[in-house]
Write a protein that holds these residues in place. Structure first.
Motif, mmCIF file in Angstrom:
data_model
loop_
_atom_site.group_PDB
_atom_site.id
_atom_site.type_symbol
_atom_site.label_atom_id
_atom_site.label_comp_id
_atom_site.label_asym_id
_atom_site.label_seq_id
_atom_site.Cartn_x
_atom_site.Cartn_y
_atom_site.Cartn_z
ATOM 1 N N GLU A 258 0.826 -1.213 0.000
ATOM 2 C CA GLU A 258 0.000 0.000 0.000
ATOM 3 C C GLU A 258 0.860 1.262 0.000
ATOM 4 O O GLU A 258 0.518 2.266 -0.621
ATOM 5 C CB GLU A 258 -0.930 -0.017 1.224
ATOM 6 C CG GLU A 258 -2.023 1.042 1.190
ATOM 7 C CD GLU A 258 -2.881 0.988 2.447
ATOM 8 O OE1 GLU A 258 -2.363 0.560 3.505
ATOM 9 O OE2 GLU A 258 -4.053 1.386 2.364
ATOM 10 N N GLN A 259 2.009 1.165 0.686
ATOM 11 C CA GLN A 259 2.895 2.341 0.764
ATOM 12 C C GLN A 259 3.506 2.680 -0.593
ATOM 13 O O GLN A 259 3.953 3.790 -0.822
ATOM 14 C CB GLN A 259 4.033 2.049 1.742
ATOM 15 C CG GLN A 259 3.571 1.743 3.137
ATOM 16 C CD GLN A 259 4.661 1.019 3.939
ATOM 17 O OE1 GLN A 259 5.805 0.938 3.523
ATOM 18 N NE2 GLN A 259 4.297 0.486 5.084
ATOM 19 N N GLN B 45 0.866 3.608 -6.626
ATOM 20 C CA GLN B 45 0.701 4.950 -7.193
ATOM 21 C C GLN B 45 -0.593 5.001 -8.017
ATOM 22 O O GLN B 45 -1.018 3.966 -8.547
ATOM 23 C CB GLN B 45 1.879 5.273 -8.124
ATOM 24 C CG GLN B 45 3.241 5.251 -7.452
ATOM 25 C CD GLN B 45 3.393 6.370 -6.424
ATOM 26 O OE1 GLN B 45 2.950 7.495 -6.649
ATOM 27 N NE2 GLN B 45 3.986 6.045 -5.281
ATOM 28 N N SER C 245 -9.051 -0.166 1.317
ATOM 29 C CA SER C 245 -8.028 0.864 1.349
ATOM 30 C C SER C 245 -8.483 2.110 0.591
ATOM 31 O O SER C 245 -9.245 2.016 -0.377
ATOM 32 C CB SER C 245 -6.765 0.303 0.697
ATOM 33 O OG SER C 245 -5.851 1.326 0.435
ATOM 34 N N SER C 246 -7.965 3.254 0.998
ATOM 35 C CA SER C 246 -8.281 4.483 0.251
ATOM 36 C C SER C 246 -7.246 4.719 -0.842
ATOM 37 O O SER C 246 -7.374 5.634 -1.649
ATOM 38 C CB SER C 246 -8.311 5.674 1.217
ATOM 39 O OG SER C 246 -7.065 5.744 1.858
ATOM 40 N N GLN C 247 -6.215 3.887 -0.864
ATOM 41 C CA GLN C 247 -5.160 4.027 -1.871
ATOM 42 C C GLN C 247 -5.721 3.695 -3.254
ATOM 43 O O GLN C 247 -6.382 2.684 -3.430
ATOM 44 C CB GLN C 247 -4.012 3.063 -1.531
ATOM 45 C CG GLN C 247 -2.789 3.233 -2.378
ATOM 46 C CD GLN C 247 -2.223 4.628 -2.292
ATOM 47 O OE1 GLN C 247 -2.546 5.465 -3.127
ATOM 48 N NE2 GLN C 247 -1.409 4.897 -1.307
ATOM 49 N N THR C 248 -5.480 4.557 -4.230
ATOM 50 C CA THR C 248 -6.034 4.309 -5.563
ATOM 51 C C THR C 248 -4.950 3.860 -6.527
ATOM 52 O O THR C 248 -3.777 4.175 -6.354
ATOM 53 C CB THR C 248 -6.719 5.567 -6.136
ATOM 54 O OG1 THR C 248 -5.759 6.610 -6.135
ATOM 55 C CG2 THR C 248 -7.922 5.954 -5.323
#
Ligand code: 5RP
Length: 224
Positions: free
Chosen positions: A19-20, A23, A46-49
């Protein structure tokens, strides 16, 4: 921990690690199986897109789409940043047996396109030498018998799996092979006329493996 808890645990730890790095322009490759289903569940929380996903099976495509993840055709993407998948066996050099879920050919295609291949397993999948788990071999239906004959000449015993793959082919599950040289065995089986793909992932090994252990920890191993 139960087998399900191990799968959830390894999927969560691998996801938090990835997740880190994710991109917004990334294309993510997604494998097939019960462990990867846990990973997909993490993705959706997750809010990661990321831009889109390429999928290794109809089953995974359906799960991703149910979560409104943009699944795109493999042929339309220039590159896959990370491919994440489970395995049926993992040897100490990160060579794998895959295809227990029947998705080996698409899995290998996506793995071959990826800048990085990350494998997530529990410790029951770790072996000293591949081959106790029967090697799945996807074959053209018209060639299942001659391919089985060739495999028996190599010392294997091929059993025809019921049903067809997403690609309309058969799978032979081959027991009795000791995969001591995975590159050799992958090439040798792939070279039999009528074989689509051998479920040995040696020429396209993962660079990283996450292994869930019974005490609740997850070991992150990086290949040479
Ligand atoms: C599917 C596969 C899977 O990765 C493999 O069978 C492991 O599955 P699971 O995570 O359910 O144990 O290769 O073709």
């Amino acid at each position: 921990m139960s087998p399900d808890e191990l799968k959830k645990n390894v999927a969560k730890v691998a996801f938090l690690h990835l997740e880190q790095q994710i991109q917004p322009n990334w294309v993510l490759g997604v494998g097939t199986g019960s462990t990867i289903n846990c990973f997909i569940d993490c993705l959706t929380q997750s809010s990661q897109t990321f831009a889109s996903a390429v999928s290794s099976s109809v089953q995974t495509t359906e799960r991703l789409k149910a979560y409104n993840i943009n699944v795109v055709d493999i042929n339309t993407v220039p590159e896959v940043m990370v491919y994440i998948d489970g395995a049926d066996e993992v040897d100490p050099s990160f060579a794998l047996i895959k295809g227990g879920g029947g998705a080996l050919t698409r899995e290998k295609i996506v793995a071959s396109m990826a800048n990085k291949f990350v494998c997530i397993v529990d410790e029951s999948k770790l072996v000293d030498c591949l081959g106790e788990f029967p090697v799945p071999v996807e074959v053209l239906p018209l060639a299942s018998h001659p391919v089985a004959t060739q495999l028996s000449k190599l010392g294997g015993h091929a059993k025809l799996r019921s049903g067809l793959t997403d690609n309309g082919n058969c799978i032979l599950d081959v027991s009795g092979l000791e995969i001591d040289e995975p590159d050799y065995w992958e090439r040798t089986i792939n070279d039999i006329p009528g074989v689509v793909t051998a479920g040995i992932f040696s020429l396209h090994r993962p660079q990283e493996i996450f292994v869930a252990t019974a005490d609740g920890s997850v070991d992150h191993r990086v290949g040479p």
